[in-house]
Design a protein around this motif. Structure first.
Motif, PDB file in Angstrom:
ATOM      1  N   LEU A 146      -1.945  -5.816 -11.034  1.00 59.35           N
ATOM      2  CA  LEU A 146      -2.167  -4.573 -10.638  1.00 59.35           C
ATOM      3  C   LEU A 146      -3.126  -4.671  -9.371  1.00 59.35           C
ATOM      4  CD1 LEU A 146      -2.314  -2.158 -13.825  1.00 59.35           C
ATOM      5  CD2 LEU A 146      -0.534  -2.570 -12.041  1.00 59.35           C
ATOM      6  N   HIS A 147      -4.287  -5.485  -9.432  1.00 56.71           N
ATOM      7  CA  HIS A 147      -5.038  -5.410  -8.066  1.00 56.71           C
ATOM      8  C   HIS A 147      -4.292  -6.122  -7.061  1.00 56.71           C
ATOM      9  CE1 HIS A 147      -8.356  -5.355 -11.418  1.00 56.71           C
ATOM     10  NE2 HIS A 147      -8.439  -4.376 -10.962  1.00 56.71           N
ATOM     11  N   ILE A 148      -3.645  -7.007  -7.453  1.00 56.75           N
ATOM     12  CA  ILE A 148      -2.945  -7.980  -6.154  1.00 56.75           C
ATOM     13  C   ILE A 148      -1.719  -6.776  -5.583  1.00 56.75           C
ATOM     14  CG2 ILE A 148      -1.104  -9.407  -5.787  1.00 56.75           C
ATOM     15  CD1 ILE A 148      -2.540 -11.214  -8.038  1.00 56.75           C
ATOM     16  N   ALA A 149      -1.102  -5.889  -6.465  1.00 55.81           N
ATOM     17  CA  ALA A 149      -0.381  -5.164  -5.996  1.00 55.81           C
ATOM     18  C   ALA A 149      -0.964  -4.007  -5.196  1.00 55.81           C
ATOM     19  CB  ALA A 149       0.647  -4.216  -6.956  1.00 55.81           C
ATOM     20  N   ALA A 150      -1.957  -3.448  -5.491  1.00 54.12           N
ATOM     21  CA  ALA A 150      -2.607  -2.469  -4.894  1.00 54.12           C
ATOM     22  C   ALA A 150      -3.299  -3.059  -3.599  1.00 54.12           C
ATOM     23  CB  ALA A 150      -3.814  -1.745  -5.793  1.00 54.12           C
ATOM     24  N   ILE A 151      -3.852  -4.102  -3.403  1.00 58.95           N
ATOM     25  CA  ILE A 151      -4.319  -4.837  -2.298  1.00 58.95           C
ATOM     26  C   ILE A 151      -3.345  -5.230  -1.472  1.00 58.95           C
ATOM     27  CG2 ILE A 151      -5.483  -6.802  -1.444  1.00 58.95           C
ATOM     28  CD1 ILE A 151      -7.251  -6.839  -4.080  1.00 58.95           C
ATOM     29  N   SER A 152      -2.253  -5.546  -1.947  1.00 57.69           N
ATOM     30  CA  SER A 152      -1.011  -5.949  -0.845  1.00 57.69           C
ATOM     31  C   SER A 152      -0.407  -4.735  -0.315  1.00 57.69           C
ATOM     32  CB  SER A 152       0.194  -6.653  -1.788  1.00 57.69           C
ATOM     33  OG  SER A 152      -0.363  -7.793  -1.955  1.00 57.69           O
ATOM     34  N   PHE A 153      -0.445  -3.534  -1.168  1.00 63.68           N
ATOM     35  CA  PHE A 153       0.187  -2.389  -0.687  1.00 63.68           C
ATOM     36  C   PHE A 153      -0.743  -1.735   0.432  1.00 63.68           C
ATOM     37  CE2 PHE A 153       0.304   2.344  -0.636  1.00 63.68           C
ATOM     38  CZ  PHE A 153       1.791   2.756  -0.532  1.00 63.68           C
ATOM     39  N   LEU A 154      -1.878  -1.538   0.265  1.00 60.04           N
ATOM     40  CA  LEU A 154      -3.004  -1.304   1.373  1.00 60.04           C
ATOM     41  C   LEU A 154      -3.000  -1.984   2.366  1.00 60.04           C
ATOM     42  CD1 LEU A 154      -5.839  -0.151  -1.002  1.00 60.04           C
ATOM     43  CD2 LEU A 154      -4.213   1.581   0.110  1.00 60.04           C
ATOM     44  N   PHE A 155      -3.077  -3.352   2.304  1.00 61.42           N
ATOM     45  CA  PHE A 155      -2.976  -4.148   3.594  1.00 61.42           C
ATOM     46  C   PHE A 155      -1.727  -3.929   4.252  1.00 61.42           C
ATOM     47  CE2 PHE A 155      -2.296  -8.474   5.395  1.00 61.42           C
ATOM     48  CZ  PHE A 155      -3.568  -8.548   6.043  1.00 61.42           C
ATOM     49  N   VAL A 156      -0.418  -4.068   3.690  1.00 58.36           N
ATOM     50  CA  VAL A 156       0.758  -3.803   4.458  1.00 58.36           C
ATOM     51  C   VAL A 156       0.899  -2.457   5.004  1.00 58.36           C
ATOM     52  CG1 VAL A 156       3.425  -3.924   4.126  1.00 58.36           C
ATOM     53  CG2 VAL A 156       1.780  -5.666   3.207  1.00 58.36           C
ATOM     54  N   LEU A 157       0.448  -1.559   4.382  1.00 61.00           N
ATOM     55  CA  LEU A 157       0.397  -0.077   4.966  1.00 61.00           C
ATOM     56  C   LEU A 157      -0.588  -0.109   6.028  1.00 61.00           C
ATOM     57  CD1 LEU A 157       1.518   2.587   4.901  1.00 61.00           C
ATOM     58  CD2 LEU A 157      -0.570   3.253   3.188  1.00 61.00           C
ATOM     59  N   ALA A 158      -1.679  -0.764   6.147  1.00 64.12           N
ATOM     60  CA  ALA A 158      -2.579  -0.739   7.236  1.00 64.12           C
ATOM     61  C   ALA A 158      -1.863  -1.383   8.499  1.00 64.12           C
ATOM     62  CB  ALA A 158      -3.936  -1.307   7.050  1.00 64.12           C
ATOM     63  N   LEU A 159      -1.099  -2.307   8.133  1.00 58.50           N
ATOM     64  CA  LEU A 159      -0.312  -3.188   9.298  1.00 58.50           C
ATOM     65  C   LEU A 159       0.907  -2.383   9.732  1.00 58.50           C
ATOM     66  CD1 LEU A 159      -0.743  -6.746   8.064  1.00 58.50           C
ATOM     67  CD2 LEU A 159      -1.820  -5.667   9.863  1.00 58.50           C
ATOM     68  N   ALA A 160       1.621  -1.798   9.039  1.00 57.15           N
ATOM     69  CA  ALA A 160       3.115  -1.267   9.114  1.00 57.15           C
ATOM     70  C   ALA A 160       2.718  -0.118   9.835  1.00 57.15           C
ATOM     71  CB  ALA A 160       3.548  -0.978   7.758  1.00 57.15           C
ATOM     72  N   LEU A 161       1.690   0.770   9.794  1.00 55.60           N
ATOM     73  CA  LEU A 161       1.711   1.945  10.712  1.00 55.60           C
ATOM     74  C   LEU A 161       1.471   1.640  12.066  1.00 55.60           C
ATOM     75  CD1 LEU A 161      -0.493   4.237   8.184  1.00 55.60           C
ATOM     76  CD2 LEU A 161       2.112   4.547   9.109  1.00 55.60           C
ATOM     77  N   PRO A 162       0.645   0.954  12.243  1.00 54.79           N
ATOM     78  CA  PRO A 162       0.493   0.605  13.978  1.00 54.79           C
ATOM     79  C   PRO A 162       1.634  -0.413  14.497  1.00 54.79           C
ATOM     80  CG  PRO A 162      -1.257  -0.171  12.780  1.00 54.79           C
ATOM     81  CD  PRO A 162      -0.621   0.384  11.745  1.00 54.79           C
ATOM     82  N   GLY A 163       1.690  -1.179  13.543  1.00 57.20           N
ATOM     83  CA  GLY A 163       3.112  -2.120  13.887  1.00 57.20           C
ATOM     84  C   GLY A 163       4.182  -1.473  14.157  1.00 57.20           C
ATOM     85  N   GLY A 164       4.496  -0.685  13.002  1.00 56.37           N
ATOM     86  CA  GLY A 164       5.774  -0.093  12.997  1.00 56.37           C
ATOM     87  C   GLY A 164       5.918   0.842  14.277  1.00 56.37           C
ATOM     88  N   ALA A 165       4.878   1.385  14.702  1.00 51.46           N
ATOM     89  CA  ALA A 165       4.723   2.251  15.920  1.00 51.46           C
ATOM     90  C   ALA A 165       5.282   1.386  16.925  1.00 51.46           C
ATOM     91  CB  ALA A 165       3.431   2.963  16.014  1.00 51.46           C
ATOM     92  N   VAL A 166       4.430   0.432  17.242  1.00 52.34           N
ATOM     93  CA  VAL A 166       4.822  -0.489  18.194  1.00 52.34           C
ATOM     94  C   VAL A 166       6.296  -0.908  18.340  1.00 52.34           C
ATOM     95  CG1 VAL A 166       4.200  -2.644  19.506  1.00 52.34           C
ATOM     96  CG2 VAL A 166       2.459  -1.162  18.597  1.00 52.34           C
ATOM     97  N   LEU A 167       6.685  -1.315  17.032  1.00 51.79           N
ATOM     98  CA  LEU A 167       8.201  -1.759  16.909  1.00 51.79           C
ATOM     99  C   LEU A 167       9.252  -0.631  17.291  1.00 51.79           C
ATOM    100  CD1 LEU A 167       8.058  -4.124  13.839  1.00 51.79           C
ATOM    101  CD2 LEU A 167       8.606  -4.834  16.407  1.00 51.79           C
ATOM    102  N   LEU A 168       8.937   0.530  16.858  1.00 49.31           N
ATOM    103  CA  LEU A 168       9.902   1.568  17.118  1.00 49.31           C
ATOM    104  C   LEU A 168       9.790   2.109  18.899  1.00 49.31           C
ATOM    105  CD1 LEU A 168       9.331   3.574  13.845  1.00 49.31           C
ATOM    106  CD2 LEU A 168      11.177   2.267  14.611  1.00 49.31           C
TER     107      LEU A 168
END
Length: 135
Positions: A42-64
């Motif tokens: 559960l800790h791995i899932a939570a940390i992974s989720f937050l880490f990817v979300l932090a990258l996906a928002l700005p990275g996704g904006a740049v990609l889009l």
């Protein structure tokens, strides 16, 4: 609605989907290799989720923004998403673990490739599908 606004509206929901996908895949991969599922998972899932979300928002904006600015079609956008997200994962692994290119783990492809497809599908594909249905 302009394609730029349509992409912008899909950014946050798609980032959430992508982060959830990556978190589940990462946790599953760790559980398989560790042969153990527990509270750590559960800790791995939570940390992974937050880490990817932090990258996906700005990275996704740049990609889009790139897809919109270059007027890329679905196939070209998919290739852009796959290459960019895989390159970012390799760079982060090399930097985070202080390793060389020859030491990069192939298992990250099991996480990043499906996540890239989820990101593309939730954004570019959905916008193109709705634009095609209206036009």
């Amino acid at each position: 609605m302009t394609p730029f606004k349509a992409y912008a509206r899909r950014l946050f929901p798609t980032a959430l989907q992508t982060a959830a996908c990556a978190a589940v895949l990462h946790t599953t991969l760790v559980a398989i290799f560790a042969r153990h599922i527990g509270l750590e998972s559960l800790h791995i899932a939570a940390i992974s989720f937050l880490f990817v979300l932090a990258l996906a928002l700005p990275g996704g904006a740049v990609l889009l923004l790139t897809v919109w600015a270059l007027r890329l079609g679905r196939t070209a956008a998919l290739i852009l998403f796959l290459v960019t997200i895989e390159a970012l994962a390799i760079a982060l692994e090399m930097y985070g673990f202080d390793i060389g290119l020859e030491d990069v783990s192939w298992q990250y492809g099991l996480i990043t490739l499906p996540s890239a497809v989820v990101a593309w599908h939730g954004s570019v594909y959905q916008v193109a599908k709705h634009a095609g249905a209206k036009g």
